[in-house]
Design a protein around this motif. Structure first.
Motif: not given
Lengths: 161, 709
Positions: B514, B519, B549
């Motif tokens: 993140e 992803d 995502n």
């Protein structure tokens, strides 16, 4: 002072003499009648290993006093089928290899039999709820539920034939 | 030519008659030191025997877990049965097959290359010769040692290995036969229950024998040696009633019970420990890199076997025979020898199936209880079956753990330095690992043994298991704080430290993804080069139709995780989809496993699925709770106070096996725990936008997190 208790197990009359009228049915099955298929799991009516049918209803036998059984019919795992003539549920459990350690299976087969007698076409959710009184610690749940579905289909087809 | 290197288990047990015999015409007995725990291992060994000996499976009887008869393979544990046990058996049987072919060639005065075997019969250029294993057996000495020269069958030639075979043990369990140790009856057997010493060092104060006798409603006797007290009798119900009554009618001195404070693993942080660094030194200066740090905990967990443990023992003519559902008959024999002050050669230990154990539960201790009583009552077979509460309270627990991860992140958002710092009690409390049997601690003159060593790193480590990331990280280390005085007795549960380490590591990998605005699946693939790891990651993502995502939130989420168990057994990646309201409901799991050569695909899938479901139960529900005001201090003592996952809570599970025709098998039984824990944690974060760092992920913790949000 020993007392005599008469009831029926797997279609045969039995008569057992016991000193303690509060002897649980599970102890009678295992220690007096030599029927070892009904398992001890907790003695607290929590796990379902000791499930039997009493007059067709699924009952945990570990705390069910023998004195309450006069005139009743008890069915255990040994009474629903045999290696030679398996019940459709037993055949489906073999076909699906539904089990790991297998300690819970006798109780689960009894619960499943009671379900299918009331509801011949249960949904997956109905099967799950019917088996929530049985604990499986190995994680064979999905195989077991598939086997019950399969047995139900076989039994429905048998009814139609 | 150098002699071939034997598989380690065969090197330790080289005499061939430990592995196979030909007891009667048409019959083969294959021996294995591995024992059936519900994982189907005996069926797998049958398949190995059929292929390596070229005999039909119906001719083979499996003999398992008997001291003095089967090989000493230590414990049936650690996902080793196929990865090391079956490999040893394959070579032993290949050597035996080779001896027979050499003998047949000598008799027929022909070249071995002309010979083959079909269902035990020797063929020459494909034609029957009238010779078979059984005609030749008398001339072959199987008390010789394995050479490793026998040629194992090629993977392409297997007819049994790799093909589903119905489990040998399941019919007896489905038809309600006397399948378990609990169902054994010996002539003259008496039942026994132990009045458990609350803790090591506790001594018996008073015993209200009259009250216990009254509660029994039938005759029972007392057997006492030191602070070991048992109740015995012919009627199991009377013994049961007396055993339950004795809990309140025997008083103890020097009782120590664990406290609610000790229940939480953070208590470990303040305790004295033996410390070790495994790996590179930790850099003092981040050298411009970003620092990431997070702390995770897991509570104490019970094996919670469906049946309480059971053991039988009989002392006759100076020989002790013990029947047990433990994982290692030889290690137990060694521990019994120490406890009973008897020679190992005077003790025979037989494995008999019990309910699933998932590690070191009460099985060894129940066998020890029976042996202690049998020593006091020579000639009488003793059957001990623990009470449900006894199993929950006195089985050795899986250690609570604290795992602190520190990572340094390079300019591309990748971890360039990783520290996994672990606080935990010992995961190796097994009797053969240097720990006492439970009943032994109550015997006269008991001298506590020094703290046992943790499982060595070479064997995959205990607390440190899977604490070493398989990702491409240039500098890394584990810091292991071994807590020597835990609040309760501890030992091995399926996966050992891998569950807590996997939860911590895979949670952090998602956090780093993140931070890097990547992803989670793509991020993992960007930091791992092992092709088989990439294979399971890509496969699991494809199976779940993973959308990079994909937005989460509103109580619905998906999480991903990966591990290679012990960094040397099977590879596993999974996607978990779940809903979070007040509690977590796991809806769906997709997973890919690369276990290399698979003996029984259906058996492997059964094990993997069982591991997934058990891990969901651990992560969402399970923690052993302590209260020093309660009589035993442990207030998780039945299925209501220690609930596990129910049928209606089990998700749909889709599984794939990769590379099943590889030559090398990789152990699969414990592969799921760490990744499932990690994926659930990641899915909860996806669903809530907040991370919960403490297992189990209970309603209280979820509510607290939601309120904070």
């Amino acid at each position: 002072m020993s007392q005599r208790f008469d009831f029926s197990v797997n279609g045969k009359p039995v008569s057992v003499a016991l000193d303690n009228e509060a002897t649980p049915l599970l102890n009678v099955l295992r220690n007096e009648l030599g029927l070892m298929g009904t398992r001890f799991g907790c003695g607290l009516e929590q796990c379902g290993c000791c499930m039997v049918l009493i007059d067709g209803e699924p009952v945990k036998s570990c705390n069910r006093d023998v004195s309450t059984l006069a005139g009743k019919t008890v069915t255990t795992i040994e009474g629903i089928g045999s290696h030679e003539r398996p019940h459709p549920l037993q055949q489906a459990f073999l076909d699906e290899q539904a089990g790991q350690c297998g300690y819970c299976l006798a109780g689960i087969l009894i619960s499943a039999k009671a379900l299918l007698e009331k509801n011949p076409s249960p949904t997956r959710k109905e099967i799950a709820l019917a088996l929530d009184g049985n604990i499986c610690r190995c994680g064979s749940h999905n195989r077991i539920m598939r086997a019950v579905e399969k047995a139900a289909a076989v039994m429905r087809a048998g009814e139609r034939a | 030519m150098n002699a071939p290197i034997l598989p380690p288990i065969l090197n330790d047990n080289p005499v061939l008659d430990r592995w196979v015999s030909f007891p009667a015409p048409g019959m083969v007995t294959v021996n294995t030191g591995r024992v059936e725990l519900g994982q189907g291992v005996l069926t797998a060994m049958l398949q190995v025997g059929a292929d390596e000996l070229d005999v039909d499976k119906s001719r083979i009887t499996i003999c398992s877990g008997v001291t003095g008869v089967t090989a000493n393979e230590g414990y049936t544990a650690g996902s080793h049965s196929i990865q090391t046990g079956a490999v040893a058996l394959r070579q032993a049987l290949a050597d035996v097959r080779s001896l027979f072919l050499t003998q047949a060639a000598a008799i027929m005065n022909c070249d071995v290359a002309e010979l083959s075997i079909r269902d035990g019969g020797i063929l020459r250029n494909g034609a029957s010769t009238g010779q078979d294993y059984w005609t030749l057996a008398g001339a072959i000495d199987l008390s010789t040692k394995a050479t490793g020269l026998g040629k194992r069958k090629a993977v392409a030639d297997f007819t049994s290995i790799g093909h589903d075979t119905p489990r040998l043990d399941l019919p007896a369990k489905i038809f309600g036969d006397a399948a378990f140790i609990h169902d054994m009856k010996l002539p003259g057997m008496v039942h026994a229950r132990v009045v458990r010493q609350p803790n090591r060092g506790a001594t018996i104060g008073t015993v209200d024998e009259a009250a216990i006798q009254r509660a029994a409603k039938g005759p029972v006797d007392f057997v006492r040696t030191g602070d070991f007290l048992a109740i015995v009798g012919n009627n199991e119900l009377s013994v049961d009633l007396a055993g339950a009554a004795a809990v309140d009618r025997v008083t103890w001195n020097n009782v120590e019970t664990p406290t609610p404070l000790q229940q939480e693993s953070t208590w470990l942080l303040q305790r004295p420990s033996v410390d070790k660094v495994i790996g590179d030194p930790e850099p003092a200066d981040p050298q411009g890199r970003q620092r990431f740090e997070a702390t995770f905990t897991r509570g104490y967990v019970a094996h919670a076997s469906i049946s309480p443990s059971c053991g039988l023992a009989l002392l006759t003519d100076g020989k002790m025979t013990v029947w047990t559902h433990c994982q290692g008959v030889y290690p137990l024999r060694g521990a019994l020898s120490r406890m009973l002050k008897m020679e190992p050669s005077d003790i025979i230990v037989h494995h008999v199936q019990g309910s699933g154990c998932y590690g070191h539960n009460g099985a060894d201790d129940a066998a020890a209880d029976a042996a202690i009583i049998a020593q006091q009552m020579p000639g009488t077979p003793i059957r001990v079956r623990w009470r449900r509460e006894e199993e929950f309270v006195y089985e050795p627990k899986s250690p609570g753990m604290v795992v602190k991860v520190r990572a340094l992140i390079d300019e591309n958002g990748k971890p360039s330095d990783w520290t996994q710092e672990i606080w935990s009690g010992n995961h190796n409390g097994r009797p053969g690992g240097g720990s006492s049997l439970l009943g032994e601690e109550a015997l006269p003159g008991y001298v506590p043994l020094p703290p046992a060593n943790e499982v060595p790193e070479a064997a995959g480590g205990g607390a440190t298991r899977n604490g070493d990331p398989l990702y491409d990280i240039p500098q890394k280390r584990m810091i292991h704080h071994k807590i020597e005085e835990p609040p309760v007795r501890l030992s091995s549960l399926r996966g050992l430290g891998a569950t807590a380490n996997g939860f911590a590591m895979e949670s952090c990998i998602d956090e780093l993804a993140e931070r890097a605005s990547m992803d989670p699946v793509a991020y993992r693939l960007s930091i791992i080069s092992d092709p088989r790891a990439r294979g399971v990651i890509e496969k699991a993502a494809a199976m779940a139709n993973w959308q990079p995502n994909a937005p989460g939130g509103e109580g619905h989420g998906r999480g991903f995780a990966f591990a290679r168990y012990k960094n040397k057994a099977a590879y596993f990646a999974c996607v978990v989809e779940l809903d979070v309201e007040e509690e977590i409901t796991v809806r769906h799991v997709w997973c890919a496993t690369d276990a290399g050569l698979v003996v029984s695909p259906d058996g492997a899938l059964n094990q993997i699925e069982g591991g997934i479901i058990q891990a969901i139960s651990w992560v969402t529900k399970e923690q052993v709770r302590f209260d020093n005001d309660a009589p035993t201090g442990t207030v998780s003592f039945d299925w209501e106070t220690y609930p596990v996952l129910k049928f209606s809570e089990v998700p749909e599970i889709e599984m794939a096996l990769l590379n099943t025709k590889d030559e090398v098998p990789l152990g699969v039984g414990e592969v799921a725990g760490g990744p499932i824990a990690g994926a659930i944690g990641n899915a909860v974060y996806h669903a809530l936008g907040a991370r919960i760092h403490h297992l189990p992920l209970t309603r209280d913790r979820i509510m607290a997190t939601l309120l904070q949000g």
